[in-house]
Design a protein around this motif. Structure first.
Motif, PDB file in Angstrom:
ATOM      1  N   GLU A 258      33.153 -20.325  26.020  1.00  0.00           N
ATOM      2  CA  GLU A 258      32.878 -19.108  26.840  1.00  0.00           C
ATOM      3  C   GLU A 258      34.419 -19.339  27.818  1.00  0.00           C
ATOM      4  O   GLU A 258      34.953 -19.892  28.093  1.00  0.00           O
ATOM      5  CB  GLU A 258      32.518 -19.958  28.501  1.00  0.00           C
ATOM      6  CG  GLU A 258      32.327 -19.183  29.495  1.00  0.00           C
ATOM      7  CD  GLU A 258      31.948 -19.727  30.710  1.00  0.00           C
ATOM      8  OE1 GLU A 258      30.526 -20.761  30.298  1.00  0.00           O
ATOM      9  OE2 GLU A 258      31.797 -19.252  31.919  1.00  0.00           O
TER      10      GLU A 258
ATOM     11  N   ASP B 254      33.048 -13.687  32.577  1.00  0.00           N
ATOM     12  CA  ASP B 254      33.032 -14.762  31.219  1.00  0.00           C
ATOM     13  C   ASP B 254      32.694 -14.306  30.025  1.00  0.00           C
ATOM     14  O   ASP B 254      31.901 -13.586  30.156  1.00  0.00           O
ATOM     15  CB  ASP B 254      32.614 -15.228  31.753  1.00  0.00           C
ATOM     16  CG  ASP B 254      33.554 -16.310  32.882  1.00  0.00           C
ATOM     17  OD1 ASP B 254      34.788 -15.712  33.915  1.00  0.00           O
ATOM     18  OD2 ASP B 254      32.696 -16.694  33.466  1.00  0.00           O
TER      19      ASP B 254
ATOM     20  N   GLU C  13      29.396 -12.735  31.364  1.00  0.00           N
ATOM     21  CA  GLU C  13      28.774 -13.067  32.818  1.00  0.00           C
ATOM     22  C   GLU C  13      29.782 -12.421  33.348  1.00  0.00           C
ATOM     23  O   GLU C  13      31.198 -12.560  33.626  1.00  0.00           O
ATOM     24  CB  GLU C  13      29.051 -14.850  32.958  1.00  0.00           C
ATOM     25  CG  GLU C  13      27.544 -15.958  32.292  1.00  0.00           C
ATOM     26  CD  GLU C  13      28.418 -16.761  32.475  1.00  0.00           C
ATOM     27  OE1 GLU C  13      28.007 -17.862  32.879  1.00  0.00           O
ATOM     28  OE2 GLU C  13      28.714 -17.311  31.029  1.00  0.00           O
TER      29      GLU C  13
ATOM     30  N   GLU D 295      26.586 -12.327  39.856  1.00  0.00           N
ATOM     31  CA  GLU D 295      27.092 -12.441  39.184  1.00  0.00           C
ATOM     32  C   GLU D 295      26.306 -12.091  38.571  1.00  0.00           C
ATOM     33  O   GLU D 295      24.836 -12.194  38.734  1.00  0.00           O
ATOM     34  CB  GLU D 295      26.865 -14.320  39.043  1.00  0.00           C
ATOM     35  CG  GLU D 295      27.716 -14.486  37.433  1.00  0.00           C
ATOM     36  CD  GLU D 295      27.604 -16.010  36.494  1.00  0.00           C
ATOM     37  OE1 GLU D 295      27.971 -16.913  37.671  1.00  0.00           O
ATOM     38  OE2 GLU D 295      27.249 -16.147  35.769  1.00  0.00           O
TER      39      GLU D 295
ATOM     40  N   LYS E 194      37.112 -17.567  29.988  1.00  0.00           N
ATOM     41  CA  LYS E 194      37.203 -16.780  31.575  1.00  0.00           C
ATOM     42  C   LYS E 194      38.108 -16.255  32.078  1.00  0.00           C
ATOM     43  O   LYS E 194      38.859 -16.034  31.555  1.00  0.00           O
ATOM     44  CB  LYS E 194      37.436 -18.497  32.897  1.00  0.00           C
ATOM     45  CG  LYS E 194      36.622 -19.388  32.266  1.00  0.00           C
ATOM     46  CD  LYS E 194      35.027 -19.100  33.144  1.00  0.00           C
ATOM     47  CE  LYS E 194      34.452 -21.226  33.397  1.00  0.00           C
ATOM     48  NZ  LYS E 194      33.474 -19.976  34.475  1.00  0.00           N
TER      49      LYS E 194
ATOM     50  N   LYS F 143      32.900 -27.421  28.521  1.00  0.00           N
ATOM     51  CA  LYS F 143      31.933 -27.426  28.986  1.00  0.00           C
ATOM     52  C   LYS F 143      31.146 -27.920  29.746  1.00  0.00           C
ATOM     53  O   LYS F 143      30.375 -29.534  29.159  1.00  0.00           O
ATOM     54  CB  LYS F 143      30.915 -26.512  28.574  1.00  0.00           C
ATOM     55  CG  LYS F 143      29.669 -25.658  29.233  1.00  0.00           C
ATOM     56  CD  LYS F 143      30.454 -24.333  30.240  1.00  0.00           C
ATOM     57  CE  LYS F 143      29.286 -24.185  30.941  1.00  0.00           C
ATOM     58  NZ  LYS F 143      30.063 -23.546  31.609  1.00  0.00           N
TER      59      LYS F 143
HETATM   60 MG    MG Z   1      28.536 -19.330  33.284  1.00  0.00          MG
END
Ligand code: MG
Ligand code: ADP
Ligand code: ZN
Length: 500
Positions: free
Chosen positions: A235, A218, A20, A172, A237, A286
């Motif tokens: 994930e 990410d 991402e 994004e 970041k 998450k």
């Molecule tokens: Mg995300």
């Protein structure tokens, strides 16, 4: 770079990755108001009721931002939705004054595209098609500064907030899960971000500077035992450099494999990347989408671009970087490997501009990939950050051609230019860098050298021409390298009355 730990992961597991990427657009004004997006003003000076989320203020969509997003979507081979909507993503954080972020959720502007990326392997280049799930618009948050501690929230005595960044258009780009990359997963991730950055730069929609945070990533990673269905992802970041993208995938693969081997499960969570150690540490577990209570943004009308507008924007697309690279590679007649190193060094544009300014293609490549890369490396900066300009190279090259500079002197000229000593002409005069080509002073230096080494003249005369090196060397020393060696040699033979 390989390691046993990493090789062991690959022996047992298949990685799946997903990226991402947030890209700050380079528009003049913010996403939903007219405030300036300029980087670095005094805190809270680029703000208004809309981006501060004051009651009663009404947002309006930035047309240029929508155009940029459509162009990005088209360049990424996406379909552009004829109708898309903004949504409110609700959560509290002090860097976000509205307590919700205007984003897009299930109705993004661009969907289903792809980007082909090339990884150079030991067996040559391999192309991977990275599928793009969606490209959507949202807004950036403000910036928190934690004081009284180590700059982190832990141990801070107070925090300051600057909303200048709040509301800057953020796009994004989300990939579909990327499977089948095996041991190349870290390289594919890095190649993807590199290619995406090149593409955005070519489109001119963002300055895509990872160090300044205008491109942030990410990194999602999961492992599955070979042949089994996909595992749970984590994930990581805000991974903020190309090298870190590669490392984040690698270290997360190793960490997950160790856990799975010990019989543990992977928890779905966000993780932080530590730039110093290259490791990831647990963040928060998450959130699920439902935690955000997404709902359509009632203050904004849907974005419904017409066919005509989309086709018009399609005509503004630049040559896609991969196509451009293939073209230049052919024109310059260089290998895949050379092209890849050139791109990695960030030298492609610079070399092309240098050639455009009238420098031979070979000389342009030689300077940027040789001397300048070395200096950039030493200084730990990028090639573009060196102050040398294509026109400087042209000027120096023509002085070399006219015999006024040698290669060695030319390097010294650039050293001076890069050190900030002034223009090419100024450095030459300040450092006294002209080739000594005036015959009388050269002949004087040769005669002096011959007098100091009386046996050499005899040797040369008896046919040992290589003995001339000692005299040429002495003259070069006497002129502090500012003589043209070939010329000195010619004059020496003339003086001794022999022909080569
Ligand atoms: Mg995300
Ligand atoms: P979220 O908002 O929860 O981060 P997104 O849909 O925005 O979810 O992004 C999820 C990312 O993770 C996408 O790039 C997707 O392709 C990727 N992804 C989904 N499943 C997996 C998986 N099992 N392993 C690795 N990456 C995955
Ligand atoms: Zn504003």
């Amino acid at each position: 770079m390989t390691s046993t730990a990493f090789d062991n992961v690959i022996a047992e597991f298949e990685p799946v990755i997903g990226l991402e990427t947030h890209i700050e657009l380079g528009t003049q004004t913010k996403m939903f108001c007219g405030c300036s997006t300029e980087f670095g003003g005094d805190p809270n000076t680029h703000v208004c009721p809309v981006c501060l989320g004051l009651p009663g203020s009404m947002p309006a969509v930035n047309r240029t931002a929508v155009e940029s997003t459509i162009r990005m979507g088209l360049a990424l081979n996406c379909s552009i939705a004829p109708w898309s909507r903004f949504a409110r993503k609700n959560y509290f954080y002090p860097d976000m004054p509205k307590n919700y972020q205007i984003s897009q959720y299930d109705e993004p502007l661009c969907i289903n595209g792809f980007l082909d990326v090339t990884v150079i392997t030991e067996d040559g280049p391999r192309v991977f098609r990275v599928e793009i799930e969606r490209v959507h618009m949202e807004e950036d948050t403000g910036k928190l500064t934690h004081g009284g501690g180590a700059g982190r929230i832990h141990g801070a005595t107070h925090s300051l907030v600057d909303y200048n960044r709040a509301g800057i258009p953020l796009i994004e780009v989300v990939t579909k899960p990327i499977a089948g990359t095996g041991s190349l997963a870290p390289d594919v991730a890095k190649a993807y971000v590199t290619e995406l950055r090149e593409l955005m730069r070519a489109l001119g929609v963002s300055d895509v500077r990872m160090e300044e945070g205008s491109l942030r990533c990410d990194v999602n990673v999961s492992l599955a035992r070979t042949g089994e269905s996909w595992g749970t992802r984590t994930e990581t970041k805000n991974v903020n450099s190309l090298r870190s993208v590669e490392r984040a995938v690698r270290t997360e693969m190793i960490r997950q494999a160790e856990r799975l081997r010990d019989g543990n499960r992977i928890v779905q969570e966000t993780r932080h990347f530590n730039e110093e150690t290259g490791n990831t540490t647990s963040g928060r577990s998450k959130e699920q989408a439902e935690d955000y209570r997404y709902f359509p943004e009632p203050d904004l009308i849907p974005v419904a671009p017409s066919e005509e507008w989309i086709s018009e924007l399609r005509t503004t697309l630049p040559e896609i970087p991969s196509v451009r690279r293939a073209r230049l590679q052919q024109v310059w007649g260089i290998s895949d490997f050379d092209m890849a190193s050139l791109v990695n060094a960030g030298a492609l544009d610079l070399i092309e501009q240098t050639i455009h300014s009238g420098v031979s293609e070979q000389a342009a490549r030689k300077w940027w990939m040789g001397e300048f890369s070395r200096i950039a490396n030493e200084r730990g900066c990028d090639l573009v950050d060196l102050t040398v300009q294509p026109l400087d190279i042209r000027q120096v090259e023509s002085l070399i051609a006219s015999g006024d500079l040698t290669d060695k002197l030319a390097r010294s000229v650039f050293e001076g230019v890069i050190a900030g000593e002034g223009s090419v002409a100024e450095v030459i005069s300040r450092r006294g860098l002209k080739v000594v080509s005036d015959d009388t002073s050269l002949i004087a230096a040769i005669e002096q050298a011959l007098a100091e080494q009386p046996d050499v003249a005899e040797k040369i005369k008896s046919g040992k021409l290589q003995a001339a090196g000692a005299i040429v060397g002495a003259v070069m020393k006497a002129t502090q390298g500012q003589a043209d060696a070939a010329k000195v040699r010619g004059l020496l033979f003339e003086l001794l009355g022999i022909s080569e």
